[in-house]
Design an enzyme around this catalytic site. Structure first.
Site, PDB file in Angstrom:
ATOM      1  N   TYR A 109       0.852  -1.192   0.000  1.00 40.24           N
ATOM      2  CA  TYR A 109       0.000   0.000   0.000  1.00 40.24           C
ATOM      3  C   TYR A 109       0.885   1.238   0.000  1.00 40.24           C
ATOM      4  CZ  TYR A 109      -3.434   3.492   1.546  1.00 40.24           C
ATOM      5  OH  TYR A 109      -4.241   4.596   1.646  1.00 40.24           O
TER       6      TYR A 109
ATOM      7  N   ASP B  99       9.279   2.710   0.092  1.00 36.38           N
ATOM      8  CA  ASP B  99       8.229   3.361   0.859  1.00 36.38           C
ATOM      9  C   ASP B  99       8.347   2.879   2.305  1.00 36.38           C
ATOM     10  OD1 ASP B  99       6.012   4.405   2.033  1.00 36.38           O
ATOM     11  OD2 ASP B  99       4.562   3.557   0.617  1.00 36.38           O
TER      12      ASP B  99
ATOM     13  N   LYS C 155       3.852   8.807   9.107  1.00 31.82           N
ATOM     14  CA  LYS C 155       3.590   8.226  10.424  1.00 31.82           C
ATOM     15  C   LYS C 155       4.567   8.724  11.508  1.00 31.82           C
ATOM     16  CE  LYS C 155       0.663   4.785   8.454  1.00 31.82           C
ATOM     17  NZ  LYS C 155       0.738   4.041   7.224  1.00 31.82           N
TER      18      LYS C 155
HETATM   19  C1  PLP Z   1       0.154   4.591   5.803  1.00 29.17           C
HETATM   20  C2  PLP Z   1       0.941   4.374   4.580  1.00 29.17           C
HETATM   21  C3  PLP Z   1       0.907   5.270   3.495  1.00 29.17           C
HETATM   22  C4  PLP Z   1      -0.066   6.415   3.422  1.00 29.17           C
HETATM   23  O1  PLP Z   1       0.133   7.340   4.428  1.00 29.17           O
HETATM   24  P1  PLP Z   1      -1.089   8.330   4.819  1.00 29.17           P
HETATM   25  O2  PLP Z   1      -0.462   9.270   5.800  1.00 29.17           O
HETATM   26  O3  PLP Z   1      -2.167   7.477   5.375  1.00 29.17           O
HETATM   27  O4  PLP Z   1      -1.501   9.020   3.570  1.00 29.17           O
HETATM   28  C5  PLP Z   1       1.782   5.065   2.441  1.00 29.17           C
HETATM   29  N1  PLP Z   1       2.641   4.033   2.449  1.00 29.17           N
HETATM   30  C6  PLP Z   1       2.698   3.149   3.451  1.00 29.17           C
HETATM   31  C7  PLP Z   1       3.698   2.054   3.417  1.00 29.17           C
HETATM   32  C8  PLP Z   1       1.840   3.277   4.545  1.00 29.17           C
HETATM   33  O5  PLP Z   1       1.863   2.374   5.522  1.00 29.17           O
END
Ligand code: PLP
Length: 428
Positions: A142, A237, A265
């Site tokens: 994701y 990511d 995060k």
């Molecule tokens: C949570 C997450 C996102 C998106 O971050 P948001 O602050 O919710 O937009 C993107 N990549 C990864 C790996 C994530 O866990």
């Protein structure tokens, strides 16, 4: 439960599903979502006054636990000086330096407000830098909800990405290719065919949004090799794994060095912050230095920067990452004991303070298609009981658990006790 009932009714009539983000609606489990009144350390308390041990930790940001005094103080101090200026502030510079110190292969960082924006912008920069259009992602990873990345893709080699959300035209995802994780043969075949057209391969180096699909180092190393060989960029990511599994995330743990990193995060310490970073020649493409446009009214917001900086400062204390790993190990051991007692066919996958219970026989899956979806049914039954026994676990089988520095062994034993009682009630 009267307060909850009334809030739930109002929430559902005012907001789609009663929520601001879909998983909060508890669609994947039985029962209705409590409303949270406050959090403190390792626990949260709902509006009915019930307190839970929290293993969600706001889905990752709260590595110090809820309302950590150093973070709250920093936020209050910053807020008194003004909430937003639309100009650069000192905390922003300090946070930039603190982030870059953890990713030595990166020279510059741009702050945004979410992980979604971070990945969306980093992909734009990669396309601008390479002058190529095609991007590659992996099934089960994701990367936020930007159009081009809202693709799970079909099975099979190099299928064109099909949108996994309504409202995303298929033309928008026609340049997004999707491969399975953990499959070197598929990787080689893909690069042989499409490598020269590829701008960037995007991957969660520790996929943690569909269970915890820990990848073999060889797979990540091969992806690095193949992207380099064809002149494409590699984007890690690390919105979940960065700053959590090690200060420098998975690039530090594995020694596999990407071209671009995205953070989110933890970098905001509970406030909305995302970031993307890379070496000089890549970040030189970003406006105002280069032709790739990206901006944000609230980017580098002083209050959010203060929260992120206070969090990173706490994470600089000696022994912090060893402590997170030790706490994760305690939770793993406690859960394993309970699952064995109830003879639940399962494996616990864990990297430091991130943990997932794979509730299927055999080794934990390493690819999305290897996850047995039937386990989600048991989890759906389990979840309301876990809550009733005081454990705030993720309301979806596919979401991982996070341990914070505020957790003590007693909290983790309490979590295992909740699992034990819940399984007993289910007659398992
Ligand atoms: C949570 C997450 C996102 C998106 O971050 P948001 O602050 O919710 O937009 C993107 N990549 C990864 C790996 C994530 O866990």
């Amino acid at each position: 439960m009267a307060v909850t009932r009334s809030l739930l009714d109002r929430a559902r009539s005012a907001m789609p599903g009663g929520v601001s983000s879909p998983v909060r609606a508890f669609g994947g489990v039985r029962g209705e979502p409590p409303f949270v009144a406050r959090g403190s350390g390792a626990t949260i308390t709902d509006v009915e006054g019930r307190t839970y041990v929290d293993l969600v930790c706001s889905w990752g940001p709260l590595i110090l636990g809820h309302a950590h005094p150093a973070v709250v103080d920093a936020v209050l101090r910053a807020a008194r000086d003004g909430l937003s200026f639309g100009a650069t502030c000192a905390a922003e510079v300090e946070l930039a330096e603190a982030v870059l110190a953890r990713f030595p292969f990166c020279d510059k960082v741009r702050f945004v407000s979410t992980g979604t924006e971070a990945v969306m912008s980093a992909v734009r920069v990669a396309r601008g830098f390479t002058g190529r259009s095609r991007i590659l992602k992996f099934e089960g990873c994701y990367h936020g909800h930007s159009d081009a990345l809202l693709v799970k893709g079909g099975s099979g080699l190099a299928t064109f990405g099909t949108p996994s959300s309504a409202g995303v035209p298929k033309e928008f995802t026609a340049l997004t290719d999707v491969l399975p994780l953990d499959d070197e043969a598929a990787l080689r075949a893909y690069f042989a065919e499409r490598g020269p057209e590829l701008a960037v391969a995007v991957i969660e180096p520790l996929p943690a949004n569909a269970g915890l699909l820990v990848q073999r180092r060889e797979f990540l190393a091969l992806l690095r090799e193949l992207t380099s060989a064809c002149g494409a960029l590699l984007l890690f990511d690390e919105v979940i794994s960065g700053l959590r599994v090690a200060p420098g995330g998975m690039s530090e743990l594995t020694g596999v060095v990407p071209d671009l990193v995205t953070l989110g995060k933890i970098v905001g310490g509970g406030m909305p912050v995302g970031a993307y970073l890379a070496r000089e020649e890549i970040m030189g493409q970003v406006a105002p230095l280069g032709p790739v446009y990206q901006a944000g009214t609230l980017s580098g917001n002083p209050v959010a920067m203060a929260a992120g900086l206070a969090t990173l400062r706490e994470l600089e204390r000696p022994g912090v990452y060893a402590r997170l790993d030790a706490l994760g190990a305690v939770l793993q051991r406690e859960f394993e004991r309970v699952l064995a007692k109830h003879e639940v066919a399962s494996t616990i996958e864990r990297v430091g303070s991130i943990l997932w219970i794979s509730m299927q026989p055999g080794p934990a899956p390493r690819a999305y298609h290897a996850i047995d979806g039937r386990a989600a049914n048991l989890y759906a039954e389990l979840h309301p009981r876990l809550l009733a026994h005081g454990l705030w676990a993720a309301p979806s089988y596919y979401e991982v658990a996070f341990v914070s520095l505020a957790h003590e062994e007693a909290h983790l034993r309490q979590a295992a006790e909740a699992l034990d009682r819940s399984l007993s009630e289910l007659g398992r």
